[in-house]
Write a protein that holds these residues in place. Structure first.
Motif, PDB file in Angstrom:
ATOM      1  N   PRO A  19      -1.374 -30.049   5.507  1.00  0.00           N
ATOM      2  CA  PRO A  19      -0.815 -30.627   4.278  1.00  0.00           C
ATOM      3  C   PRO A  19      -1.521 -30.151   3.015  1.00  0.00           C
ATOM      4  CG  PRO A  19      -1.951 -32.312   5.579  1.00  0.00           C
ATOM      5  CD  PRO A  19      -1.967 -31.052   6.380  1.00  0.00           C
ATOM      6  N   THR A  20      -2.840 -29.891   3.109  1.00  0.00           N
ATOM      7  CA  THR A  20      -3.555 -29.422   1.909  1.00  0.00           C
ATOM      8  C   THR A  20      -2.998 -28.069   1.467  1.00  0.00           C
ATOM      9  OG1 THR A  20      -5.225 -28.684   3.482  1.00  0.00           O
ATOM     10  CG2 THR A  20      -5.755 -30.629   2.178  1.00  0.00           C
ATOM     11  N   LEU A  21      -2.753 -27.212   2.469  1.00  0.00           N
ATOM     12  CA  LEU A  21      -2.260 -25.881   2.121  1.00  0.00           C
ATOM     13  C   LEU A  21      -0.802 -25.928   1.681  1.00  0.00           C
ATOM     14  CD1 LEU A  21      -3.978 -23.629   4.822  1.00  0.00           C
ATOM     15  CD2 LEU A  21      -4.810 -24.338   2.586  1.00  0.00           C
ATOM     16  N   SER A  22       0.005 -26.797   2.318  1.00  0.00           N
ATOM     17  CA  SER A  22       1.410 -26.805   1.900  1.00  0.00           C
ATOM     18  C   SER A  22       1.587 -27.419   0.512  1.00  0.00           C
ATOM     19  CB  SER A  22       2.357 -27.415   2.942  1.00  0.00           C
ATOM     20  OG  SER A  22       1.776 -28.463   3.606  1.00  0.00           O
ATOM     21  N   VAL A  42      -5.555 -28.728  -3.417  1.00  0.00           N
ATOM     22  CA  VAL A  42      -6.407 -28.058  -2.434  1.00  0.00           C
ATOM     23  C   VAL A  42      -7.872 -28.076  -2.882  1.00  0.00           C
ATOM     24  CG1 VAL A  42      -6.373 -25.664  -3.280  1.00  0.00           C
ATOM     25  CG2 VAL A  42      -6.320 -26.105  -0.824  1.00  0.00           C
ATOM     26  N   GLY A  43      -8.772 -28.092  -1.920  1.00  0.00           N
ATOM     27  CA  GLY A  43     -10.197 -28.077  -2.228  1.00  0.00           C
ATOM     28  C   GLY A  43     -10.705 -26.659  -2.298  1.00  0.00           C
ATOM     29  N   GLU A  44     -10.877 -26.186  -3.528  1.00  0.00           N
ATOM     30  CA  GLU A  44     -11.325 -24.804  -3.690  1.00  0.00           C
ATOM     31  C   GLU A  44     -12.025 -24.698  -5.037  1.00  0.00           C
ATOM     32  OE1 GLU A  44      -9.165 -20.981  -2.970  1.00  0.00           O
ATOM     33  OE2 GLU A  44      -7.774 -21.858  -4.396  1.00  0.00           O
ATOM     34  N   GLY A 104     -14.586 -21.105   8.041  1.00  0.00           N
ATOM     35  CA  GLY A 104     -15.128 -22.246   8.782  1.00  0.00           C
ATOM     36  C   GLY A 104     -14.065 -22.831   9.702  1.00  0.00           C
ATOM     37  N   LYS A 105     -12.835 -22.837   9.214  1.00  0.00           N
ATOM     38  CA  LYS A 105     -11.741 -23.424   9.985  1.00  0.00           C
ATOM     39  C   LYS A 105     -11.589 -22.755  11.352  1.00  0.00           C
ATOM     40  CE  LYS A 105      -7.410 -25.039   8.067  1.00  0.00           C
ATOM     41  NZ  LYS A 105      -6.548 -24.803   6.891  1.00  0.00           N
ATOM     42  N   HIS A 106     -11.720 -21.432  11.359  1.00  0.00           N
ATOM     43  CA  HIS A 106     -11.569 -20.719  12.618  1.00  0.00           C
ATOM     44  C   HIS A 106     -12.768 -20.936  13.542  1.00  0.00           C
ATOM     45  CE1 HIS A 106     -11.178 -17.052  15.206  1.00  0.00           C
ATOM     46  NE2 HIS A 106     -10.082 -17.739  15.431  1.00  0.00           N
ATOM     47  N   TYR A 128     -10.555 -38.468   7.729  1.00  0.00           N
ATOM     48  CA  TYR A 128     -11.045 -37.200   8.285  1.00  0.00           C
ATOM     49  C   TYR A 128     -10.414 -36.044   7.526  1.00  0.00           C
ATOM     50  CZ  TYR A 128      -6.529 -38.114  10.536  1.00  0.00           C
ATOM     51  OH  TYR A 128      -5.219 -38.454  10.768  1.00  0.00           O
ATOM     52  N   TRP A 129     -11.008 -34.869   7.678  1.00  0.00           N
ATOM     53  CA  TRP A 129     -10.369 -33.670   7.121  1.00  0.00           C
ATOM     54  C   TRP A 129      -9.123 -33.362   7.953  1.00  0.00           C
ATOM     55  CZ3 TRP A 129     -10.969 -28.153   8.743  1.00  0.00           C
ATOM     56  CH2 TRP A 129     -10.204 -27.322   7.911  1.00  0.00           C
ATOM     57  N   VAL A 130      -8.079 -32.946   7.252  1.00  0.00           N
ATOM     58  CA  VAL A 130      -6.727 -32.850   7.831  1.00  0.00           C
ATOM     59  C   VAL A 130      -6.616 -32.040   9.117  1.00  0.00           C
ATOM     60  CG1 VAL A 130      -5.605 -33.175   5.599  1.00  0.00           C
ATOM     61  CG2 VAL A 130      -6.136 -30.868   6.331  1.00  0.00           C
ATOM     62  N   SER A 178     -18.514 -35.714   3.170  1.00  0.00           N
ATOM     63  CA  SER A 178     -17.175 -35.729   3.753  1.00  0.00           C
ATOM     64  C   SER A 178     -16.100 -35.216   2.811  1.00  0.00           C
ATOM     65  CB  SER A 178     -16.846 -37.180   4.144  1.00  0.00           C
ATOM     66  OG  SER A 178     -15.459 -37.437   4.049  1.00  0.00           O
ATOM     67  N   ASN A 179     -15.175 -34.486   3.375  1.00  0.00           N
ATOM     68  CA  ASN A 179     -13.879 -34.230   2.765  1.00  0.00           C
ATOM     69  C   ASN A 179     -12.931 -35.160   3.512  1.00  0.00           C
ATOM     70  OD1 ASN A 179     -11.411 -33.261   1.983  1.00  0.00           O
ATOM     71  ND2 ASN A 179     -11.665 -31.199   2.832  1.00  0.00           N
ATOM     72  N   PRO A 180     -12.349 -36.180   2.933  1.00  0.00           N
ATOM     73  CA  PRO A 180     -12.031 -36.339   1.522  1.00  0.00           C
ATOM     74  C   PRO A 180     -12.887 -37.351   0.743  1.00  0.00           C
ATOM     75  CG  PRO A 180     -10.684 -37.843   2.776  1.00  0.00           C
ATOM     76  CD  PRO A 180     -11.581 -37.123   3.767  1.00  0.00           C
ATOM     77  N   SER A 241     -17.330 -20.258   1.970  1.00  0.00           N
ATOM     78  CA  SER A 241     -16.155 -20.543   1.127  1.00  0.00           C
ATOM     79  C   SER A 241     -16.461 -21.447  -0.050  1.00  0.00           C
ATOM     80  CB  SER A 241     -15.058 -21.184   1.966  1.00  0.00           C
ATOM     81  OG  SER A 241     -14.829 -20.439   3.124  1.00  0.00           O
ATOM     82  N   LYS A 242     -17.075 -22.600   0.226  1.00  0.00           N
ATOM     83  CA  LYS A 242     -17.301 -23.586  -0.824  1.00  0.00           C
ATOM     84  C   LYS A 242     -18.571 -23.250  -1.602  1.00  0.00           C
ATOM     85  CE  LYS A 242     -13.818 -26.189   0.626  1.00  0.00           C
ATOM     86  NZ  LYS A 242     -13.206 -25.555   1.766  1.00  0.00           N
ATOM     87  N   SER A 243     -19.660 -22.902  -0.910  1.00  0.00           N
ATOM     88  CA  SER A 243     -20.952 -22.676  -1.574  1.00  0.00           C
ATOM     89  C   SER A 243     -20.906 -21.507  -2.549  1.00  0.00           C
ATOM     90  CB  SER A 243     -22.047 -22.375  -0.549  1.00  0.00           C
ATOM     91  OG  SER A 243     -22.059 -23.334   0.444  1.00  0.00           O
ATOM     92  N   ILE A 376      -5.423 -41.709  -2.266  1.00  0.00           N
ATOM     93  CA  ILE A 376      -4.903 -40.415  -2.719  1.00  0.00           C
ATOM     94  C   ILE A 376      -6.127 -39.542  -3.005  1.00  0.00           C
ATOM     95  CG2 ILE A 376      -3.661 -39.213  -4.591  1.00  0.00           C
ATOM     96  CD1 ILE A 376      -1.691 -40.980  -3.247  1.00  0.00           C
ATOM     97  N   ARG A 377      -6.095 -38.270  -2.574  1.00  0.00           N
ATOM     98  CA  ARG A 377      -7.241 -37.400  -2.850  1.00  0.00           C
ATOM     99  C   ARG A 377      -6.989 -36.532  -4.078  1.00  0.00           C
ATOM    100  NH1 ARG A 377      -9.304 -32.299   0.698  1.00  0.00           N
ATOM    101  NH2 ARG A 377      -7.810 -31.276  -0.692  1.00  0.00           N
ATOM    102  N   PHE A 378      -7.983 -36.508  -4.968  1.00  0.00           N
ATOM    103  CA  PHE A 378      -7.973 -35.601  -6.120  1.00  0.00           C
ATOM    104  C   PHE A 378      -9.175 -34.677  -5.970  1.00  0.00           C
ATOM    105  CE2 PHE A 378      -5.238 -37.805  -9.342  1.00  0.00           C
ATOM    106  CZ  PHE A 378      -5.005 -38.975  -8.662  1.00  0.00           C
TER     107      PHE A 378
HETATM  108  N1  GLU Z   1     -10.752 -27.698   3.012  1.00  0.00           N
HETATM  109  C1  GLU Z   1      -9.954 -27.571   1.823  1.00  0.00           C
HETATM  110  C2  GLU Z   1      -9.141 -28.807   1.555  1.00  0.00           C
HETATM  111  O1  GLU Z   1      -9.248 -29.768   2.241  1.00  0.00           O
HETATM  112  C3  GLU Z   1      -9.168 -26.303   1.905  1.00  0.00           C
HETATM  113  C4  GLU Z   1      -7.785 -26.360   2.465  1.00  0.00           C
HETATM  114  C5  GLU Z   1      -7.746 -26.534   3.924  1.00  0.00           C
HETATM  115  O2  GLU Z   1      -8.055 -25.588   4.632  1.00  0.00           O
HETATM  116  O3  GLU Z   1      -7.409 -27.652   4.326  1.00  0.00           O
HETATM  117  O4  GLU Z   1      -8.389 -28.840   0.621  1.00  0.00           O
END
Ligand code: GLU
Length: 402
Positions: A19-22, A42-44, A104-106, A128-130, A178-180, A241-243, A376-378
């Motif tokens: 969902p973050t990417l879409s 998106v978190g970037e 990191g995702k992979h 949790y992260w999505v 944590s994200n989010p 990615s983030k650092s 809601i995440r901002f």
């Molecule tokens: N981790 C970031 C976020 O949560 C990047 C997008 C993703 O891969 O979910 O927005």
């Protein structure tokens, strides 16, 4: 119209796209079509990759460093990662206990595939992260949400964890900061989790991708500090990615027991072969230092966090835990559920997030994507101007609900 003679596997049918990417793609498309969208989805980091890292990437191209590399990544990079862990945290890893992955995702995907069997249960602190639950599902295992309470600053209550343990529990995924939520697990919580993990032999995944983005002094508590024995059953995940504002380069890294990294390498050798040779050279420049960019970036996020929190606090209908790390705020909007705009009801986070996009041109991520529908995440990795305008629009949009 295409004839759907072949259909996607049941495995993939259980999951949804990220969902973050879409939402990010939707916000970018709307912006490209001329809409004045403010993108907090998106978190970037809103920074460019530092110049010395770009130069290292260019130098790799000039040196025609363009062939396959070792499956777990180039040795110099794994050595630099081992050095970082040793110098910063006192953790000793050999290069063959480290895997470099395509983001990191992979790395997370590789480790979940390497660790869990169908039927296994994996504890996931929630929000949790999505991508945690879908990755666990793709391994045939079952994600088990462990609710974290807002009133407890989203720290984990070991008594709740205790109630969710079954004879099928095989692991836990930690993410601190944590994200989010931006919350950080307390030393006491990590101690309790560590003790249970040792007793039960769980795999502990610790996703540390926000470990450099922390708004307080000193190293934050870590599960590996609880007991040195935990190193035998813990896999540490991180990324550049983030650092280093390197999201598009796709370089992540994992460290853990040799036999698990070996299993992850088997998966990597049969899937991606290796991460991009050029991106690995850039990541080597990043991790070898200097790290001042990362420190300065975090310092620049702090006033943005403070501004957004102060603004949210002016609204008595919203509660929001102050994030101690990462670059997200996760306010509770549930007091607005049940209200409506022009007769159209808003009953959940998806409807609220859609409303904010349609009426205020604010792109956010609904809490439901993180397993927490009240929120809601901002992302506040956006310019101060955008944040100020965003908070103004938010106020107006919420005032228009009745
Ligand atoms: N981790 C970031 C976020 O949560 C990047 C997008 C993703 O891969 O979910 O927005």
């Amino acid at each position: 119209m295409s004839l759907e003679i072949i259909i996607p596997s049941q495995r993939v049918q259980q999951i949804k796209p990220s969902p973050t990417l879409s939402i990010n793609a939707k916000a970018k498309a709307l912006k490209a079509s001329g809409a004045d969208i403010l993108n907090f989805s998106v978190g970037e980091p809103d920074f460019d990759t530092p110049k010395h890292i770009l130069e290292a990437g260019k130098a790799a191209i000039d040196a025609v460093f363009t062939r396959y590399t070792a499956v777990p990544g180039i040795l110099e990079l794994r050595e630099a990662i081992a050095k970082r862990f040793s110098q910063e945290r006192g953790w000793q890893y050999d290069p063959d206990q480290i895997q470099v992955s395509c983001g990191g995702k992979h790395g997370l995907y590789n480790m979940i595939q390497a660790l869990f069997n169908p039927g296994d249960e994996v504890l996931i602190p929630t929000p949790y992260w999505v991508s945690y639950p879908p990755m666990v599902q793709l391994a045939g295992a079952t994600p088990v949400p462990v609710p974290l309470a807002e009133k407890n600053d989203f720290d984990l209550d070991p008594a709740i964890l205790d109630q969710l343990i079954t004879d099928k529990t095989r692991g836990i995924i930690l993410n601190s900061p944590s994200n989010p939520t931006g919350s950080i697990f307390s030393a006491g919580t990590l101690e309790a989790i560590g003790e249970m993990a040792l007793k039960k032999g769980w795999a502990v995944i610790t996703d540390d991708v926000y470990d450099t983005i922390v708004y307080e002094k000193g190293p934050i508590p870590h599960i590996l500090d609880v007991d040195p024995k935990l190193k035998e059953q813990t896999i540490v995940l991180n990324a550049v990615s983030k650092s280093f504002a390197m999201t598009g380069w796709r370089i992540g890294y994992s460290a853990g027991p040799k036999h698990i990294i070996k299993a992850m390498n088997k998966i990597q050798s049969q899937s991606t072969s290796n991460p991009s040779s050029i991106a690995q050279k850039a990541a080597l420049a990043a991790i070898s230092g200097p790290w001042d960019f990362s420190v300065a970036m975090t310092e620049s996020f702090l006033p943005r966090r403070d501004y957004i929190i102060e603004e949210l606090q002016t609204n008595p209908n919203i509660t929001c835990v102050t994030p101690r790390g990462a670059f997200y705020v996760f306010p509770n909007f549930s007091a607005y559920y049940g209200k409506s705009f022009n007769g159209k009801p808003i009953n959940n986070s998806v409807e609220m997030s859609d409303y904010l996009l349609d009426e205020a041109l604010l792109a956010t991520v609904p809490g439901a994507a993180f397993g927490a529908d009240e929120f809601i995440r901002f992302s506040f990795a956006a310019s101060m101007d955008a944040i100020k305008e965003g908070m103004k629009r938010l106020k107006e949009a919420l005032n228009s609900l009745s």
